[in-house]
Design a protein around this motif. Sequence first.
Motif, PDB file in Angstrom:
ATOM      1  N   ASP A 288       0.971 101.046 -44.651  1.00 43.20           N
ATOM      2  CA  ASP A 288       2.285 100.683 -44.129  1.00 43.20           C
ATOM      3  C   ASP A 288       2.700 101.512 -42.914  1.00 43.20           C
ATOM      4  O   ASP A 288       3.275 100.987 -41.964  1.00 43.20           O
ATOM      5  CB  ASP A 288       3.349 100.806 -45.219  1.00 43.20           C
ATOM      6  N   ARG A 289       2.433 102.806 -42.946  1.00 45.15           N
ATOM      7  CA  ARG A 289       2.903 103.658 -41.847  1.00 45.15           C
ATOM      8  C   ARG A 289       2.127 103.440 -40.556  1.00 45.15           C
ATOM      9  O   ARG A 289       2.540 103.889 -39.489  1.00 45.15           O
ATOM     10  CB  ARG A 289       2.848 105.126 -42.254  1.00 45.15           C
ATOM     11  N   HIS A 290       1.003 102.751 -40.629  1.00 51.65           N
ATOM     12  CA  HIS A 290       0.194 102.465 -39.448  1.00 51.65           C
ATOM     13  C   HIS A 290       0.429 101.052 -38.909  1.00 51.65           C
ATOM     14  O   HIS A 290      -0.166 100.675 -37.893  1.00 51.65           O
ATOM     15  CB  HIS A 290      -1.291 102.638 -39.768  1.00 51.65           C
ATOM     16  N   CYS A 291       1.272 100.296 -39.593  1.00 43.50           N
ATOM     17  CA  CYS A 291       1.472  98.884 -39.248  1.00 43.50           C
ATOM     18  C   CYS A 291       2.800  98.651 -38.530  1.00 43.50           C
ATOM     19  O   CYS A 291       3.741  99.433 -38.645  1.00 43.50           O
ATOM     20  CB  CYS A 291       1.446  98.035 -40.513  1.00 43.50           C
ATOM     21  N   ASP A 292       2.844  97.539 -37.811  1.00 38.38           N
ATOM     22  CA  ASP A 292       4.095  96.996 -37.302  1.00 38.38           C
ATOM     23  C   ASP A 292       4.569  95.965 -38.330  1.00 38.38           C
ATOM     24  O   ASP A 292       3.774  95.142 -38.796  1.00 38.38           O
ATOM     25  CB  ASP A 292       3.887  96.335 -35.940  1.00 38.38           C
ATOM     26  N   HIS A 293       5.844  96.020 -38.660  1.00 40.17           N
ATOM     27  CA  HIS A 293       6.366  95.171 -39.723  1.00 40.17           C
ATOM     28  C   HIS A 293       7.289  94.116 -39.125  1.00 40.17           C
ATOM     29  O   HIS A 293       8.302  94.437 -38.503  1.00 40.17           O
ATOM     30  CB  HIS A 293       7.094  96.015 -40.761  1.00 40.17           C
ATOM     31  N   LEU A 294       6.892  92.865 -39.299  1.00 43.97           N
ATOM     32  CA  LEU A 294       7.685  91.730 -38.836  1.00 43.97           C
ATOM     33  C   LEU A 294       8.607  91.329 -39.978  1.00 43.97           C
ATOM     34  O   LEU A 294       8.143  91.023 -41.082  1.00 43.97           O
ATOM     35  CB  LEU A 294       6.754  90.583 -38.446  1.00 43.97           C
ATOM     36  N   VAL A 295       9.897  91.343 -39.712  1.00 43.24           N
ATOM     37  CA  VAL A 295      10.881  91.008 -40.741  1.00 43.24           C
ATOM     38  C   VAL A 295      11.837  89.955 -40.202  1.00 43.24           C
ATOM     39  O   VAL A 295      12.408  90.111 -39.113  1.00 43.24           O
ATOM     40  CB  VAL A 295      11.679  92.253 -41.195  1.00 43.24           C
ATOM     41  N   VAL A 296      11.990  88.872 -40.960  1.00 41.77           N
ATOM     42  CA  VAL A 296      12.998  87.860 -40.665  1.00 41.77           C
ATOM     43  C   VAL A 296      14.180  88.127 -41.583  1.00 41.77           C
ATOM     44  O   VAL A 296      14.017  88.274 -42.806  1.00 41.77           O
ATOM     45  CB  VAL A 296      12.458  86.435 -40.898  1.00 41.77           C
ATOM     46  N   ARG A 297      15.363  88.175 -40.991  1.00 41.04           N
ATOM     47  CA  ARG A 297      16.565  88.478 -41.742  1.00 41.04           C
ATOM     48  C   ARG A 297      17.551  87.313 -41.648  1.00 41.04           C
ATOM     49  O   ARG A 297      17.715  86.712 -40.587  1.00 41.04           O
ATOM     50  CB  ARG A 297      17.205  89.752 -41.171  1.00 41.04           C
ATOM     51  N   ASP A 298      18.175  87.000 -42.769  1.00 42.74           N
ATOM     52  CA  ASP A 298      19.251  86.016 -42.785  1.00 42.74           C
ATOM     53  C   ASP A 298      20.483  86.675 -42.176  1.00 42.74           C
ATOM     54  O   ASP A 298      20.989  87.673 -42.697  1.00 42.74           O
ATOM     55  CB  ASP A 298      19.527  85.571 -44.230  1.00 42.74           C
ATOM     56  N   VAL A 299      20.949  86.131 -41.065  1.00 49.03           N
ATOM     57  CA  VAL A 299      22.060  86.752 -40.336  1.00 49.03           C
ATOM     58  C   VAL A 299      23.324  86.796 -41.183  1.00 49.03           C
ATOM     59  O   VAL A 299      24.111  87.757 -41.109  1.00 49.03           O
ATOM     60  CB  VAL A 299      22.312  85.995 -39.016  1.00 49.03           C
ATOM     61  N   LEU A 300      23.537  85.774 -42.015  1.00 45.63           N
ATOM     62  CA  LEU A 300      24.767  85.706 -42.801  1.00 45.63           C
ATOM     63  C   LEU A 300      24.815  86.769 -43.894  1.00 45.63           C
ATOM     64  O   LEU A 300      25.862  87.363 -44.155  1.00 45.63           O
ATOM     65  CB  LEU A 300      24.915  84.314 -43.411  1.00 45.63           C
ATOM     66  N   SER A 301      23.683  87.011 -44.519  1.00 43.12           N
ATOM     67  CA  SER A 301      23.653  87.956 -45.644  1.00 43.12           C
ATOM     68  C   SER A 301      23.037  89.303 -45.285  1.00 43.12           C
ATOM     69  O   SER A 301      23.136  90.247 -46.074  1.00 43.12           O
ATOM     70  CB  SER A 301      22.862  87.346 -46.811  1.00 43.12           C
ATOM     71  N   SER A 302      22.376  89.380 -44.125  1.00 44.93           N
ATOM     72  CA  SER A 302      21.619  90.568 -43.697  1.00 44.93           C
ATOM     73  C   SER A 302      20.425  90.841 -44.606  1.00 44.93           C
ATOM     74  O   SER A 302      19.821  91.909 -44.540  1.00 44.93           O
ATOM     75  CB  SER A 302      22.519  91.814 -43.636  1.00 44.93           C
ATOM     76  N   ARG A 303      20.057  89.893 -45.412  1.00 44.16           N
ATOM     77  CA  ARG A 303      18.957  90.042 -46.369  1.00 44.16           C
ATOM     78  C   ARG A 303      17.628  89.675 -45.718  1.00 44.16           C
ATOM     79  O   ARG A 303      17.532  88.670 -45.003  1.00 44.16           O
ATOM     80  CB  ARG A 303      19.220  89.146 -47.575  1.00 44.16           C
TER      81      ARG A 303
END
Length: 244
Positions: free
Chosen positions: A57-72
């Motif tokens: 994990d610490r060597h990776c780039d993490h792609l995260v999609v977030r729901d704008v309404l809930s910030s989840r």
Amino acid sequence: MTARGRFPGHTSRFAVTISRDRAVVEDAQRLRYRVFGEELGARLASGGRAIDEDEFDRHCDHLVVRDVLSSRAVGTYRILPAESARAMGGYYTEREFDLGRLAPLRPRMAEVGRTCVDPASRSGAVMLLMWSALAKYMVDSGHRHLIGCASIGLGGGARGAASVFRRLAADGMGPEEHRVFPRIPLPLDRHETGVQAGVPPLVKGYLGLGAWVCGEPAWDRDFDCADVPMLLADSPGLFAATRC
């Protein structure tokens, strides 16, 4: 590489971040735990915490999609760029496959893994957004090849996974020079069956982008699934996604 802000396919409902920022990584790890640990029952080395974490994990780039309404966080990809793979001494995929024949591709080959989408957001929009952001990442970072695995669950036994693989193989495998070999093969010869199983959406998506199935499936004991190795090598389908 760290990238933030708008990507092709960014919508008013969802936002994409690619980062190594601790808060972003932990959001990805919590989502992975919910999907892999709680929903699918994978054996995760979480140390009693509700996260999925390992040494990559610490060597990776993490792609995260977030729901704008809930910030989840509702979708994630873990991306290991070529230079980080060299620092790690190899790719995560090498735990399951011998990648010896891919040596010529390594200088510009990234790896994706730990792909998951929250159950409430599996309409397809989140996955399309993730692929669009991933394509831009590949172009911006100078990578030309992408390796990863698509999983087939074994909840109903290995017959369904064997059936899916045979259908994929019948449609054509990748070239011999890019073939990889499972370290713990799924015993296909024990599952001669007429069982019809659907091809998982992630596999269909990769194939639609121009990916090859580049070897027989491996058995992942911890996640109780068959992992099918997929390779995008200079794929016009993937890189065209940056223009969508």
